[in-house]
Structures are given as C-alpha cells and as structure tokens.
Design a protein around this motif. Sequence first.
Motif, mmCIF file in Angstrom:
data_model
loop_
_atom_site.group_PDB
_atom_site.id
_atom_site.type_symbol
_atom_site.label_atom_id
_atom_site.label_comp_id
_atom_site.label_asym_id
_atom_site.label_seq_id
_atom_site.Cartn_x
_atom_site.Cartn_y
_atom_site.Cartn_z
ATOM 1 N N UNK A 145 0.862 -1.313 0.105
ATOM 2 C CA UNK A 145 0.169 -0.125 -0.103
ATOM 3 C C UNK A 145 0.835 1.202 0.092
ATOM 4 N N UNK A 146 0.571 2.084 -0.934
ATOM 5 C CA UNK A 146 1.490 3.349 -1.213
ATOM 6 C C UNK A 146 1.277 4.440 0.226
ATOM 7 N N UNK A 147 0.239 4.315 0.897
ATOM 8 C CA UNK A 147 0.187 5.345 1.740
ATOM 9 C C UNK A 147 0.730 4.641 3.000
ATOM 10 N N UNK A 148 1.185 3.507 3.050
ATOM 11 C CA UNK A 148 2.066 2.833 4.234
ATOM 12 C C UNK A 148 3.588 3.099 3.927
ATOM 13 N N UNK A 149 3.802 2.558 2.653
ATOM 14 C CA UNK A 149 5.212 2.443 2.255
ATOM 15 C C UNK A 149 5.459 3.364 0.971
ATOM 16 N N UNK A 176 7.998 -0.258 14.318
ATOM 17 C CA UNK A 176 7.402 0.205 15.708
ATOM 18 C C UNK A 176 6.421 1.490 15.519
ATOM 19 N N UNK A 177 6.722 2.207 14.318
ATOM 20 C CA UNK A 177 6.027 3.433 14.085
ATOM 21 C C UNK A 177 4.933 3.072 13.178
ATOM 22 N N UNK A 178 4.748 1.809 12.501
ATOM 23 C CA UNK A 178 3.582 1.644 11.649
ATOM 24 C C UNK A 178 2.375 1.349 12.538
ATOM 25 N N UNK A 179 1.283 1.672 11.602
ATOM 26 C CA UNK A 179 0.074 0.997 12.398
ATOM 27 C C UNK A 179 0.039 -0.408 12.712
ATOM 28 N N UNK A 180 -0.783 -0.746 13.553
ATOM 29 C CA UNK A 180 -0.902 -1.974 13.778
ATOM 30 C C UNK A 180 -1.699 -2.865 12.709
ATOM 31 N N UNK A 181 -0.952 -4.080 12.159
ATOM 32 C CA UNK A 181 -1.631 -4.753 11.111
ATOM 33 C C UNK A 181 -0.917 -4.153 9.789
ATOM 34 N N UNK A 230 16.691 1.086 3.690
ATOM 35 C CA UNK A 230 17.123 2.180 4.533
ATOM 36 C C UNK A 230 15.702 2.805 4.742
ATOM 37 N N UNK A 231 14.673 2.308 4.091
ATOM 38 C CA UNK A 231 13.380 3.015 4.675
ATOM 39 C C UNK A 231 13.270 2.780 6.152
ATOM 40 N N UNK A 232 13.740 1.681 6.709
ATOM 41 C CA UNK A 232 13.448 1.278 7.918
ATOM 42 C C UNK A 232 14.350 2.186 9.123
ATOM 43 N N UNK A 233 15.111 3.086 8.474
ATOM 44 C CA UNK A 233 15.969 4.054 9.375
ATOM 45 C C UNK A 233 15.284 4.960 10.033
#
Length: 446
Positions: A353-357, A374-379, A366-369
């Motif tokens: 989903x582009x709104x999430x990633x 832990x900052x993402x919505x549950x699910x 490096x997107x995970x830097x």
Amino acid sequence: MAQTLAGPLAPGSLPLVGHALRLARRPEAFLTSLPAQGDLVRVRLGMIDTYVVCAPEVMHRVLSDTEVFEKGGPIYDKAREGAGNGIITCHNTEHPQQRKVVWPAFRRALLPGQAAIMTEQIDRSTASWHDGQTLDLIPHTSEISAAVSAKVFFPSLPDHEITELTHAFDTFLVGLFRRMTWPSALQEKLPTPGNRRYRDARDHLRRTVSRLVHDPHAADEQTGLLATILAARDTLDPPPTDEEIQGQIFNLLIAGIDTTASTLAWALYLVATHPDIQQRLHTEIDTVLDGRPPRFDDLAHLPLTERILTETLRLYPSAWMFTRSTVTPTELAGIPLAPGTHLVCSPYLIHRRPDLYPDPDRFDPDRWLTHPTTDLPKGAYIPFGAGVRTCIGRFFGITEATLALLTITSRWHLTPATTTPVRPRPRATMSAHTMPIRLHNRQTAT
C-alpha cells in the motif's frame, strides 16, 4: 447453496471459476488492485464468495480477535486435508494445546546451538559452488533450507533422504496451493499428471515423517527438534498421540523449508540486482566477521543485514496469503458478516500500500532507518502474522535466513544472469519460477 455476501464484487469475475484464474495467474497484480475498491472487498473463488482484507486496522482486528475470526476458510480447510492438523493448520480452540506441544523446540535459548548446526549445513550445501557459475536460486535455497530443517529436526537423517524430502516438498507445495485456490472439481477428481505427482509426493512425505516419529531412537537424539518435542509430551495432559506429533512435524517442516527458502532466495536476488546495497553489505560483513564464518552472536551487530531481510519480507512475505472465517455474527469495515463468512488476508497486499510505504515496489532497506516497524499502524507489517497465532518459528527462520545470506555474500559477489524480470510464482509461499544469478569470487570480482 452458496452464501450471498454484502458489498460490491471486485471486477473481473468469470463464470464457474470467479476470480480464481486471475489469482492463480497474477496474484500480485490482482491483490494489489483491490484496495482501490475498499477496505473489505468481495471476491469469488469458484462458487464461494469471500472477502479480501485490504486495510491494516481491519487486518489487525481479524488476526487478533480469535474468538470471532477462526483460522479456517477454504484455503486452510484444504491445507489441513493435505498437511494434517498441526500448529499451522489447527483451529483456534486447539491452538493453546498445540502450542504447548511444539513450544519447547522453539525456545530462544536453543537458538545459539541451532545456529551452529545451521551454519554447518549452509556451508555444506554451498561447498560445490564455484567462480563464474550460473545457478537458479530457487532449488538451491530449497536445498539449503531442507538440509538445515532436516538436520535440526532429525540429526541422523542421511543426506540422500534430505534430498528426497526437498524434491517431495517442492512438488507437494505446488499442488497444495492449486487445491487451496481452485474449485474442488478441478482438483483431486481429475487424473492429471499434476494431481498424480501431488499425491505421490504427499504420500512419500507422510511415510517418511511417520517412520521418523515412530523411530525408537528418535527421542535419544538430544539435539534434535523431534527429540525435544517427544521429551516434552510426557509433561502434557493429555499427552499428544504419535499421529498428532506426526501432524506437527509435517506442519513445521512445511514452514521450516519453504518459507525460509523463499525469503532467502528473494533476499539474494534483491542484493544481486542492487549493486550499491550489495557493496554496503560486503563492507558490513567484512567489518564484523573479518573473514570467519558467522555466529549467532554476530547477528545483533549487522544492522544493514537485518534491514535487508526486513525489507525482503515486506516485498515478498513468504506467507503471502491465508484465510480466516467468522464463527459469530460481527461487523467489519462497516459490513455485517454472518457466521461462516470467509476472509482472505494477504500481507503482500498490505505491504504494497503506497499510503503505508512510499514507492512500495522499490527495494529500499534504508526506509526502516526513518520509519521502523514500531512506528507503523498495527496490522501494517505482518510477515509472520499477528496476535496469539504469530508464527512460532519466526526467530528460527530469521536466524537461518540471516546466516545463509551472510555465508553466501561473504564469499560471492552476485549478479543477475538474465535481464528478464523475475515474477512471483503462485504457490503456498511467494516464490518465483526461476531466479538465475551468477557467482563471482569476491577476491577476483571487480
């Protein structure tokens, strides 16, 4: 009579097969097209109407509320028929007892010892690779994962039986996915070569696992996962039967071989097709390992390696599609659901989903830097599921995939051996038809 569900039907349904043909041919394209239709989209698999979960908050509720959403539906019902009743395929009411049976084999304290066996088997499986060789990652990562799983489960299993298990599991899983997504009339009843291969592979696997479970010396192998499970059964009330343990082993071998093999193949392919990331990975490996084989204690000191696998699991989650079914009346995403309603859950869909990633199809460790999980919505990031039924072997699988990635890329510079884009292959895990790469000895690679 088939249940009629509320809500609009996704476009492209065909007579008799519904959306099954689109799902089987191009699952990634079909699934990622659905969020534009809503948070819960109705699709048809054969004559069965079902919903596809398309939003992270809806996904979190489905995976977390085990009293309303059962681990069932057409996909798991058919998987249970082929793979037996175990920790992966069992119903929610059975799960607490099933977990007690297998949990002793997956305690975190066992991982350092298991990692040593993993490293030995990975080294043995890749010992014949040579400079300039072109190889297909799919069978080779399956061989690696099968060797690791078989040796950790059954330390005395000879190499030729490990090879036989690898081939049988590959055939079995291709046939199993076909049964999970196609109408029943097109499956077992037709005497096709594919059906015969599937039945032969399934029967071979069942015989092998049954023999190993009933081996009087199995419990004496102190380092084996089977021995650990057999030793723990005397502490349970009621103790599991041999048949129940056989189902558990069958379930765990499916998860242990195919899911890890898929993750490793994609990770290696993505590294091979992104030379800048591969160069940074080599630098990290050389700094931490300094030419020696990887150990379990090294894993905490390899942040780029960890991000590569995190991003690989986002793009190509091995458990890319599974199902749930409602057991009580409920409402989900504003749609009333009756008991027995089937739901399709796809981490692949959510992870794209582009709104999430942002730029979701791009491989970007490096997107995970800047946006850790832990900052993402549950699910929103669920490569191992969520809730009480989160994959019990996730740390085992990640450890194996990491050690294999380190072992291979410490020795070899990888380049793609074809310009043809690699497409996902529809089967029980998110694999591909072929992933050809070329090996270059790092000491001579330019």
